[in-house]
Design an enzyme around this catalytic site. Structure first.
Site, mmCIF file in Angstrom:
data_model
loop_
_atom_site.group_PDB
_atom_site.id
_atom_site.type_symbol
_atom_site.label_atom_id
_atom_site.label_comp_id
_atom_site.label_asym_id
_atom_site.label_seq_id
_atom_site.Cartn_x
_atom_site.Cartn_y
_atom_site.Cartn_z
ATOM 1 N N TYR A 127 -11.580 11.819 48.072
ATOM 2 C CA TYR A 127 -11.626 11.637 46.621
ATOM 3 C C TYR A 127 -12.055 12.927 45.941
ATOM 4 O O TYR A 127 -12.650 13.826 46.557
ATOM 5 C CB TYR A 127 -12.570 10.497 46.231
ATOM 6 C CG TYR A 127 -14.014 10.762 46.576
ATOM 7 C CD1 TYR A 127 -14.874 11.391 45.670
ATOM 8 C CD2 TYR A 127 -14.533 10.381 47.808
ATOM 9 C CE1 TYR A 127 -16.194 11.641 45.991
ATOM 10 C CE2 TYR A 127 -15.851 10.623 48.137
ATOM 11 C CZ TYR A 127 -16.675 11.250 47.228
ATOM 12 O OH TYR A 127 -17.986 11.510 47.548
ATOM 13 N N PHE A 137 -17.792 16.778 39.593
ATOM 14 C CA PHE A 137 -19.151 16.375 39.968
ATOM 15 C C PHE A 137 -19.252 15.968 41.426
ATOM 16 O O PHE A 137 -20.355 15.931 41.987
ATOM 17 C CB PHE A 137 -19.675 15.248 39.066
ATOM 18 C CG PHE A 137 -18.837 14.002 39.068
ATOM 19 C CD1 PHE A 137 -18.944 13.064 40.078
ATOM 20 C CD2 PHE A 137 -17.933 13.767 38.049
ATOM 21 C CE1 PHE A 137 -18.176 11.914 40.086
ATOM 22 C CE2 PHE A 137 -17.159 12.617 38.031
ATOM 23 C CZ PHE A 137 -17.274 11.692 39.063
ATOM 24 N N ASP A 138 -18.128 15.687 42.077
ATOM 25 C CA ASP A 138 -18.162 15.320 43.499
ATOM 26 C C ASP A 138 -16.752 15.371 44.048
ATOM 27 O O ASP A 138 -15.791 15.004 43.357
ATOM 28 C CB ASP A 138 -18.760 13.923 43.680
ATOM 29 C CG ASP A 138 -19.125 13.627 45.131
ATOM 30 O OD1 ASP A 138 -19.136 14.571 45.938
ATOM 31 O OD2 ASP A 138 -19.412 12.461 45.449
ATOM 32 N N ILE A 155 -19.253 1.959 42.835
ATOM 33 C CA ILE A 155 -19.196 1.562 41.429
ATOM 34 C C ILE A 155 -18.110 0.508 41.232
ATOM 35 O O ILE A 155 -17.130 0.449 41.984
ATOM 36 C CB ILE A 155 -18.963 2.768 40.508
ATOM 37 C CG1 ILE A 155 -17.647 3.478 40.838
ATOM 38 C CG2 ILE A 155 -20.135 3.737 40.574
ATOM 39 C CD1 ILE A 155 -17.280 4.584 39.856
ATOM 40 N N TYR A 181 -21.513 4.212 35.741
ATOM 41 C CA TYR A 181 -22.975 4.268 35.703
ATOM 42 C C TYR A 181 -23.556 3.897 34.349
ATOM 43 O O TYR A 181 -24.775 3.990 34.150
ATOM 44 C CB TYR A 181 -23.445 5.665 36.111
ATOM 45 C CG TYR A 181 -23.010 6.039 37.503
ATOM 46 C CD1 TYR A 181 -23.578 5.430 38.609
ATOM 47 C CD2 TYR A 181 -22.015 6.989 37.716
ATOM 48 C CE1 TYR A 181 -23.177 5.744 39.895
ATOM 49 C CE2 TYR A 181 -21.594 7.319 38.995
ATOM 50 C CZ TYR A 181 -22.187 6.694 40.083
ATOM 51 O OH TYR A 181 -21.770 7.012 41.356
ATOM 52 N N PHE A 197 -11.130 9.881 38.848
ATOM 53 C CA PHE A 197 -11.121 10.084 40.283
ATOM 54 C C PHE A 197 -9.694 10.123 40.807
ATOM 55 O O PHE A 197 -8.877 9.257 40.463
ATOM 56 C CB PHE A 197 -11.827 8.935 41.023
ATOM 57 C CG PHE A 197 -13.304 8.855 40.850
ATOM 58 C CD1 PHE A 197 -14.154 9.596 41.667
ATOM 59 C CD2 PHE A 197 -13.860 8.022 39.891
ATOM 60 C CE1 PHE A 197 -15.527 9.498 41.522
ATOM 61 C CE2 PHE A 197 -15.231 7.920 39.747
ATOM 62 C CZ PHE A 197 -16.073 8.662 40.564
#
Length: 205
Positions: A127, A137-138, A155, A181, A197
């Site tokens: 991902y 961010f990731d 999530i 979140y 994503f």
């Protein structure tokens, strides 16, 4: 700046305490924080010299700053919420975008023929996650290592999407903040952020 003598264990431990306090203040700085005033307060408390500001004045100033921070937080929440809603509304009009009743949006990048996972299954995925401004961010791709996790342990937007994907598929998810979140800031993800994503479902384990 005067040279510090850090040649003893006691001095190094003292310096380490200062580093910890400084790191906490750096990560959560009060508005307009003055390093000189902070050091003055630490010095006065440590030496027992008493306070140079009366408690009533201190409490009043804390209240002023607290109210200012609350107002700024409310304004940021309103801005982020409006920005996210506008992004999702415009994105929903693009060709190839599917909008689910939950508000989750997705775009199919490629379709696999493997099984679909259930909520109790564990999956292996690659991902890449960004904010709507494109900042990353990731990313398991950047780490070069797929991630494994239970479908029901991520999530809500991911949990919903994964159960619709066949193994071997790659989708782009547009996740409303309430399916991510919500009002919680997580790492470099601000509160109330819409998340994007690219998710590749490699395998149902």
């Amino acid at each position: 700046m005067s040279e510090l003598d850090l040649n003893t264990d006691e001095a190094r431990v003292s310096y380490g305490i200062g580093l910890q306090l400084g790191g906490q203040l750096r990560d959560n700085p009060p508005p307009g924080a003055s390093l000189e005033a902070i050091l003055g307060g630490i010095r006065d408390a440590f030496t027992g010299n008493g306070t140079r500001v009366e408690p009533e004045a201190l409490n009043a100033s804390f209240q002023v700053i607290r109210e200012r921070m609350q107002a700024e937080s409310a304004a940021e929440t309103e801005r982020a919420t409006a920005e996210g809603k506008q992004f999702l509304a415009e994105n929903a009009q693009r060709e190839g975008i599917t909008v689910l009743p939950s508000g989750l949006q997705y775009e199919v990048l490629s379709t696999g023929e493997g099984p679909r996972p259930g909520r109790e299954d564990t999956v292996r995925t690659h991902y890449h996650g960004t904010l709507i401004n494109g900042s990353v961010f990731d990313s398991s791709y950047q780490r070069g290592q797929p991630a494994e996790f239970p479908v029901g342990g991520v999530i809500a937007g991911w949990t919903e999407a994964l159960q619709l994907m066949n193994a071997g598929s790659k989708w782009r998810l547009f996740v409303p903040s309430e399916l991510a979140y919500a009002g919680q800031a997580v790492g470099s993800i601000p509160a109330h952020s819409v998340l994007v994503f690219d998710v590749e479902l490699l395998e149902v384990l």
